[in-house]
Design an enzyme around this catalytic site. Structure first.
Site, short mmCIF file in Angstrom:
data_model
loop_
_atom_site.label_atom_id
_atom_site.label_comp_id
_atom_site.label_asym_id
_atom_site.label_seq_id
_atom_site.Cartn_x
_atom_site.Cartn_y
_atom_site.Cartn_z
N CYS A 145 -3.25 0.57 15.60
CA CYS A 145 -3.05 0.46 14.19
C CYS A 145 -3.56 -0.51 13.48
O CYS A 145 -3.55 -1.59 13.87
CB CYS A 145 -1.07 0.51 14.53
SG CYS A 145 0.14 0.58 12.33
N SER B 156 7.64 7.87 16.48
CA SER B 156 6.84 7.40 16.66
C SER B 156 6.57 7.38 18.93
O SER B 156 7.35 6.22 18.88
CB SER B 156 5.68 5.67 16.39
OG SER B 156 6.05 5.61 14.84
N LEU B 157 6.38 8.34 19.03
CA LEU B 157 6.30 8.53 20.89
C LEU B 157 5.39 8.04 20.85
O LEU B 157 4.98 6.79 22.08
CB LEU B 157 6.57 10.17 20.79
CG LEU B 157 7.04 10.47 22.68
CD1 LEU B 157 8.36 9.63 22.15
CD2 LEU B 157 6.82 11.89 22.68
N CYS C 213 -2.85 7.92 8.91
CA CYS C 213 -2.54 7.35 9.55
C CYS C 213 -2.57 6.20 9.86
O CYS C 213 -3.72 6.42 11.00
CB CYS C 213 -1.54 8.15 10.37
SG CYS C 213 -0.03 9.13 9.63
N CYS D 125 3.87 8.51 0.71
CA CYS D 125 3.80 7.45 1.88
C CYS D 125 3.89 6.12 1.68
O CYS D 125 3.35 5.70 0.61
CB CYS D 125 2.82 7.61 2.89
SG CYS D 125 2.91 6.25 4.22
N GLU E 251 0.41 -0.96 0.39
CA GLU E 251 0.25 -0.35 0.61
C GLU E 251 1.08 1.04 0.40
O GLU E 251 2.21 1.16 0.49
CB GLU E 251 -0.72 0.16 1.11
CG GLU E 251 -1.84 -1.27 1.45
CD GLU E 251 -2.88 -0.76 2.09
OE1 GLU E 251 -2.95 0.05 2.97
OE2 GLU E 251 -4.07 -2.32 2.40
N ASN F 142 -7.02 8.04 14.26
CA ASN F 142 -8.35 8.20 13.08
C ASN F 142 -9.11 6.42 13.72
O ASN F 142 -8.37 5.54 13.45
CB ASN F 142 -6.77 7.82 11.89
CG ASN F 142 -6.86 9.40 11.53
OD1 ASN F 142 -7.01 10.11 11.54
ND2 ASN F 142 -5.47 8.94 11.28
N CYS G 144 3.31 -5.98 9.40
CA CYS G 144 4.76 -5.18 10.82
C CYS G 144 4.21 -6.54 11.42
O CYS G 144 3.30 -6.90 11.73
CB CYS G 144 3.41 -4.33 10.58
SG CYS G 144 4.91 -3.32 11.68
N CYS H 190 1.58 -2.22 17.20
CA CYS H 190 0.64 -1.19 17.83
C CYS H 190 -0.87 -1.40 18.04
O CYS H 190 -1.07 -1.82 17.00
CB CYS H 190 1.10 0.04 17.43
SG CYS H 190 3.17 -0.24 16.78
N GLU I 256 7.45 -1.77 9.72
CA GLU I 256 8.54 -0.91 10.70
C GLU I 256 10.27 -1.03 10.12
O GLU I 256 10.69 -2.14 9.89
CB GLU I 256 9.13 -1.68 12.14
CG GLU I 256 10.24 -1.17 12.23
CD GLU I 256 10.30 0.33 12.74
OE1 GLU I 256 9.33 0.64 13.50
OE2 GLU I 256 11.86 0.96 12.63
S1 SF4 Z 1 2.51 2.15 13.93
FE1 SF4 Z 1 3.84 1.39 12.10
S2 SF4 Z 1 5.26 0.05 13.68
FE2 SF4 Z 1 3.70 -0.14 14.65
S3 SF4 Z 1 2.06 -1.77 13.85
FE3 SF4 Z 1 1.94 0.03 12.85
S4 SF4 Z 1 2.78 0.08 10.82
FE4 SF4 Z 1 4.01 -1.16 12.49
#
Ligand code: SF4
Length: 360
Positions: free
Chosen positions: A131, A227-228, A347, A117, A104, A304, A124, A128, A174
């Site tokens: 996500c 990414s904090l 995002c 992007c 993507e 989001n 991944c 997270c 990542e």
């Molecule tokens: S935020 Fe980035 S590192 Fe975390 S699960 Fe999503 S794609 Fe992977």
């Protein structure tokens, strides 16, 4: 990596892809195969500067060389399978790889820039919790050619005279867990004879794979985004499980030491604001102290929402209050409103439509 060794045609799947090689490595490979190094420059010029991916059209190569290249190499490895256009102009593409993997990419046109992007992995492994990609799990790394090809395919769909001005490695995956392929892709993006992008227009985002950060920044003076998403280990452990291995103190200590390594460029911190999780005024007050000593810019991104997630964005009033605390502390902070959320391109939303399609 192997290069061509004779004139007999190789099966397509056995042929190396020219886009897997930085120009420097392609020159070495050609010299090893008895070809002059300048041939690599000519071919790179055709592919990256003129967008030509058919050897037959490379008119300054003699016919015998064109036939040899045709028999031993390949150039293309991704095709656009689906393109969705948001009401705000954002374009999300699903590109298909030879093995059927879906990649993507998101193109974000703005008044003064066009940002692409790109993804670096299929799925991944970082999991997270806010996500959608993290919920998919990990399938495989992308090759350098598959990363670079996202730029090639997506620039073809732009209306003239618009051009891709910025590349962010913030799509699926990542990047630092696929660093060899990512480094080679960056070398192709910034070489004056290939894409000729200014390194400051390339940004790589990580959730904090500490042992790989300095290695990444040694490739070129690109931007680093981190990414904090939290101001305490307790909350970050929950949102970004990698924090359990590399906690906040260790991450921020390393970034403080990076000043010289990072060519004195600021670190871009990404902070997804989630209602009731990390959006308190205490969080806002902790941020300036946490980031002290790190030249930085902070991007706030209201969550989001997506159906698989229990998280929601804060109210506008809560976001304003959070911003006021940061501004009062003198921080450089921007609020990034989502682009393309109606097509699952914002995002943290990548993979949504894919999982939806799979379920349909
Ligand atoms: S935020 Fe980035 S590192 Fe975390 S699960 Fe999503 S794609 Fe992977």
């Amino acid at each position: 990596m192997r290069g061509p060794s004779n004139y007999s045609p190789l099966a397509m799947s056995d042929r190396p892809n020219l886009k897997d090689y930085s120009l420097e490595r392609l020159r070495e490979c050609f010299v090893g195969e008895g070809l002059p190094a300048y041939r690599a420059d000519q071919i790179a010029g055709w592919i990256y500067q003129r967008g030509v991916e058919d050897f037959a059209e490379m008119s300054d190569l003699d016919r015998a060389l064109r036939e040899r290249l045709q028999a031993e190499w390949q150039i293309r490895c991704l095709e656009i399978d689906r393109l969705d256009r948001s009401t705000d102009g954002t374009l999300k593409a699903i590109l298909l790889a030879a093995d059927g993997a879906q990649v993507e990419s998101v193109l974000i046109p703005e008044a003064d820039r066009t940002t692409l992007c790109v993804s670096t992995q299929v799925g991944c492994a970082m999991a997270c919790t806010f996500c959608a990609t993290g919920a998919l799990g990990f399938t495989r790394n992308l090759t350098t050619a598959e990363i670079v090809e996202q730029v090639c395919r997506m620039r073809e769909i732009l209306d003239e005279p618009r051009k891709i001005t910025n590349i962010v490695f913030m799509g699926m995956g990542e990047p630092l867990l696929n660093l060899a392929a990512v480094s080679e892709a960056i070398a192709i993006l910034v070489n004056p004879k290939t894409f000729a992008m200014a390194p400051r227009r390339v940004t790589v985002s990580t959730v904090g794979v500490l042992p790989k950060i300095e290695e990444l920044l040694a490739v070129a003076p690109i931007n680093l985004a981190v990414s904090l998403h939290a101001t305490t280990d307790r909350v970050r452990d929950q949102l970004v499980p990698l924090n359990q291995r590399y906690p906040l103190d260790a991450l921020l200590d390393l970034l403080r030491k990076l000043d010289s390594v990072n060519h004195r460029r600021p670190v871009f911190f990404e902070y997804t604001l989630i209602e009731g999780v990390n959006d308190s005024l205490e969080d806002a007050r902790r941020l300036p102290a946490l980031l002290r000593g790190i030249p930085s810019k902070l991007n706030l991104i209201p969550m989001n929402p997506h159906p698989e997630s229990v998280y929601r964005p804060p109210s506008d009033a809560a976001i304003d209050a959070f911003l006021r605390v940061l501004a009062g502390a003198g921080m450089t902070v921007t609020l990034r409103r989502s682009r393309g959320d109606d097509i699952g391109a914002a995002c943290g939303q990548l993979a949504l439509r894919r999982t939806g399609a799979a379920a349909a």
